[in-house]
Design a protein around this motif. Sequence first.
Motif, PDB file in Angstrom:
ATOM      1  N   ALA A 193       0.840  -1.199   0.000  1.00 28.00           N
ATOM      2  CA  ALA A 193       0.000   0.000   0.000  1.00 28.00           C
ATOM      3  C   ALA A 193       0.872   1.244   0.000  1.00 28.00           C
ATOM      4  N   VAL A 194       0.312   2.303  -0.541  1.00 30.21           N
ATOM      5  CA  VAL A 194       0.930   3.627  -0.481  1.00 30.21           C
ATOM      6  C   VAL A 194      -0.110   4.592   0.055  1.00 30.21           C
ATOM      7  N   TYR A 195       0.154   5.157   1.216  1.00 29.87           N
ATOM      8  CA  TYR A 195      -0.734   6.164   1.789  1.00 29.87           C
ATOM      9  C   TYR A 195       0.041   7.468   1.894  1.00 29.87           C
ATOM     10  N   GLN A 265      -3.503   4.627   9.316  1.00 28.17           N
ATOM     11  CA  GLN A 265      -4.064   3.729   8.308  1.00 28.17           C
ATOM     12  C   GLN A 265      -3.088   2.602   7.989  1.00 28.17           C
ATOM     13  N   ALA A 266      -1.806   2.949   7.881  1.00 29.63           N
ATOM     14  CA  ALA A 266      -0.784   1.931   7.616  1.00 29.63           C
ATOM     15  C   ALA A 266      -0.701   0.941   8.774  1.00 29.63           C
ATOM     16  N   LYS A 267      -0.724   1.463  10.005  1.00 26.84           N
ATOM     17  CA  LYS A 267      -0.662   0.614  11.196  1.00 26.84           C
ATOM     18  C   LYS A 267      -1.829  -0.368  11.236  1.00 26.84           C
ATOM     19  N   ASP A 268      -3.044   0.141  10.985  1.00 24.92           N
ATOM     20  CA  ASP A 268      -4.224  -0.725  11.004  1.00 24.92           C
ATOM     21  C   ASP A 268      -4.127  -1.825   9.952  1.00 24.92           C
ATOM     22  N   ASP A 269      -3.660  -1.469   8.759  1.00 22.97           N
ATOM     23  CA  ASP A 269      -3.545  -2.450   7.674  1.00 22.97           C
ATOM     24  C   ASP A 269      -2.552  -3.555   8.016  1.00 22.97           C
ATOM     25  N   ILE A 270      -1.421  -3.161   8.579  1.00 26.85           N
ATOM     26  CA  ILE A 270      -0.388  -4.156   8.884  1.00 26.85           C
ATOM     27  C   ILE A 270      -0.798  -5.013  10.079  1.00 26.85           C
ATOM     28  N   ARG A 271      -1.350  -4.399  11.092  1.00 21.45           N
ATOM     29  CA  ARG A 271      -1.830  -5.167  12.246  1.00 21.45           C
ATOM     30  C   ARG A 271      -2.807  -6.262  11.835  1.00 21.45           C
ATOM     31  N   GLY A 273      -3.178  -7.638   8.940  1.00 20.64           N
ATOM     32  CA  GLY A 273      -2.699  -8.559   7.918  1.00 20.64           C
ATOM     33  C   GLY A 273      -3.188  -8.221   6.516  1.00 20.64           C
ATOM     34  N   ARG A 274      -3.995  -7.166   6.379  1.00 26.14           N
ATOM     35  CA  ARG A 274      -4.461  -6.789   5.034  1.00 26.14           C
ATOM     36  C   ARG A 274      -3.303  -6.393   4.131  1.00 26.14           C
ATOM     37  N   ARG A 275      -2.313  -5.726   4.690  1.00 28.07           N
ATOM     38  CA  ARG A 275      -1.109  -5.351   3.944  1.00 28.07           C
ATOM     39  C   ARG A 275       0.099  -5.855   4.717  1.00 28.07           C
ATOM     40  N   ARG A 276       1.174  -6.080   3.987  1.00 28.15           N
ATOM     41  CA  ARG A 276       2.402  -6.515   4.636  1.00 28.15           C
ATOM     42  C   ARG A 276       3.469  -5.427   4.626  1.00 28.15           C
ATOM     43  N   PHE A 343       8.153   6.981   4.959  1.00 27.90           N
ATOM     44  CA  PHE A 343       8.653   5.887   5.787  1.00 27.90           C
ATOM     45  C   PHE A 343       8.097   4.574   5.261  1.00 27.90           C
ATOM     46  N   VAL A 344       8.910   3.538   5.353  1.00 28.97           N
ATOM     47  CA  VAL A 344       8.492   2.196   4.941  1.00 28.97           C
ATOM     48  C   VAL A 344       8.185   1.411   6.209  1.00 28.97           C
ATOM     49  N   ILE A 345       6.939   0.922   6.293  1.00 31.71           N
ATOM     50  CA  ILE A 345       6.464   0.165   7.451  1.00 31.71           C
ATOM     51  C   ILE A 345       6.077  -1.234   6.968  1.00 31.71           C
ATOM     52  N   CYS A 346       6.478  -2.274   7.700  1.00 34.34           N
ATOM     53  CA  CYS A 346       6.071  -3.632   7.312  1.00 34.34           C
ATOM     54  C   CYS A 346       5.795  -4.451   8.548  1.00 34.34           C
ATOM     55  N   ASP A 347       5.247  -5.639   8.360  1.00 31.32           N
ATOM     56  CA  ASP A 347       4.992  -6.493   9.517  1.00 31.32           C
ATOM     57  C   ASP A 347       6.292  -7.116   9.995  1.00 31.32           C
TER      58      ASP A 347
END
Length: 608
Positions: A193-195, A265-271, A273-276, A343-347
């Motif tokens: 994802a890109v937010y 939004q990024a945090k919610d997606d990664i938590r 599992g919708r996005r990695r 910033f790049v955020i991942c699980d």
Amino acid sequence: MVKLPVIIGMGGIGPAGRTSCHHAYRRLVIDQLSLADAEATKRALAQVMGRSDVESDDLLKGSLVRKLENNLFDPQAIPLHKAFGADQGSSLLVNKKRVGSPIPEHWTVTEHDDQRMRIDLEANQPLLVPITRQSTINAAGQLPSGFDPSKLYQSRNHPRGLQMSVYGASDAISSLGFDWDRVKQCVAPDQIAVYAGSGMAQLDYNGVGGMLQARLLGKRVTSKQCPLGLAEMPADFINAYVLGSVGATGTNMGACATFLYNLNQAKDDIRSGRRRIVLVGNSEAPLVPEVFEGYGNMGALATDEELRELDGRSVEEGADHRRACRPFSGNCGFTLAESAQFFVICDDELALELGANIYGAVADVFVNADGFKKSISGPGLGNYITVGKAMAVARSIVGEQGLQRSFVQAHGTGTPQNRITESHILNEAAQVFGISNLPVTAIKSYVGHSLSAAAGDQLAATLGTWQYGVIPGISTIDHIADDVYQDQLRFLMQHESVDTQGLDVAFLNSKGFGGNNATGAILAPHATQEILLKRHGKEAIKRHAALNEQTRERQAEYDVRCSKGELSPIYQFGEGVLGAEDIEFSSKALHVPGYSKPVDLEIPNPYE
């Protein structure tokens, strides 16, 4: 098991210079660094400024908050039209091509000569006469002197905010220490994802500003000004020209808290599992005369006259533009700035698999409105909720002792109202949670207020603090104002050296116009590593450490090449364009070229 959103990359450009490899942070505390680190940051700053004189005094002066330069517009001669009028009975001589149609009823038009027409006015005629004015506001957080992102790639009349987006996103991706293609082999296309966006859209002449001005200036609206002016266009540009992503996209806007809205939004997606993996950020380029005038007429910006009054200076002595932003002290308004931070955020599993650098983790982000308000720009209750919940979640994760080892990156705009309201919020929260002498700093004193990107500036400075052990102090002030609440707080007026292992969590606080409040709780690298060890075990951590050696080597190589000016931003215009004929489509999966994993179409009923 809920995924942990881990921060593995950062990049961008702002008044302090290039963000990657902590250079922007290092510019803030350059007098506290080792000689080698200081010299490396000077070289990085010289490169973005297009200079070779690394030891010049002007090098550092050409960064951070300073007097407005005339590379974007001339603050001493801002063009405008003054209302004027020609009385009934007056005559005008006008070039034949300029007469236009239809002719007003109160004009009598006759030919004067081969080139001109005579217009006799039978009634009063309002006119607009072009003049210039001097700006009353002459301080801003500007990109380093000489830096022009449009010259680094084929910018094709892109608005400045999009030029900065291309540079900032490229910096974040290129400094990861591994190729993006490696990411594409580990995740499915829809797990990216890109937010990203901007709070005020693209307001220079190549964007919305030009679209609204063109007709009044006697020019035509171009085909690009409308579409390229949209607020979510930074994300669109990154997908189309930097990453080639077909994953989730968009921006979540909240005035000056916008970066934290996107981070949430990024945090919610990664938590979930919708996005990695998510590239999250904001790019804001508000240094145009109209924005200065808009915020200035609200009384929100520090004018030269007000700054002189604070310091008891005469007109001849001038204002101290370097110290224009003075959070929690005697002050008179905020200082507008431009910045692009990504910033790049991942699980956590993907971070270990990639051998990525682990800068920290996003414990949580909270967003709340103010409720009923007397004025749309006035403060309310929402920020009490966001700060309270951020401290509460930090306590749950790192415990009571860990909560004591925290510090705050305050919104700290430099306005009289902010110093009272934000200090009360932080003081009350610290008292409730039993935190004494809570360190508080505000980096807008260095880089100004970049609106939607402001919390991105805060996050970059926070990650640098954990790397180098220095919290940037509020160096533009010499006292704390009498109306600031500080019983439980310790406002840092100078840089403070700290044990990098002794600060477990940082709180990023944002307060936006309209009642947009957000507070993020960010975990330190060592606190993140402790969670990873508990979740994945010693062997997984050892494997990650071995992979991470190569990552660090490649990051160092990237830094050296950047400082030598050998790299350009990623900009793939018209490259790798895919069509319907390129995909493999079945009822169970959709395969996109370039990705080893497909988009899974066997989606269970979410409501069972």
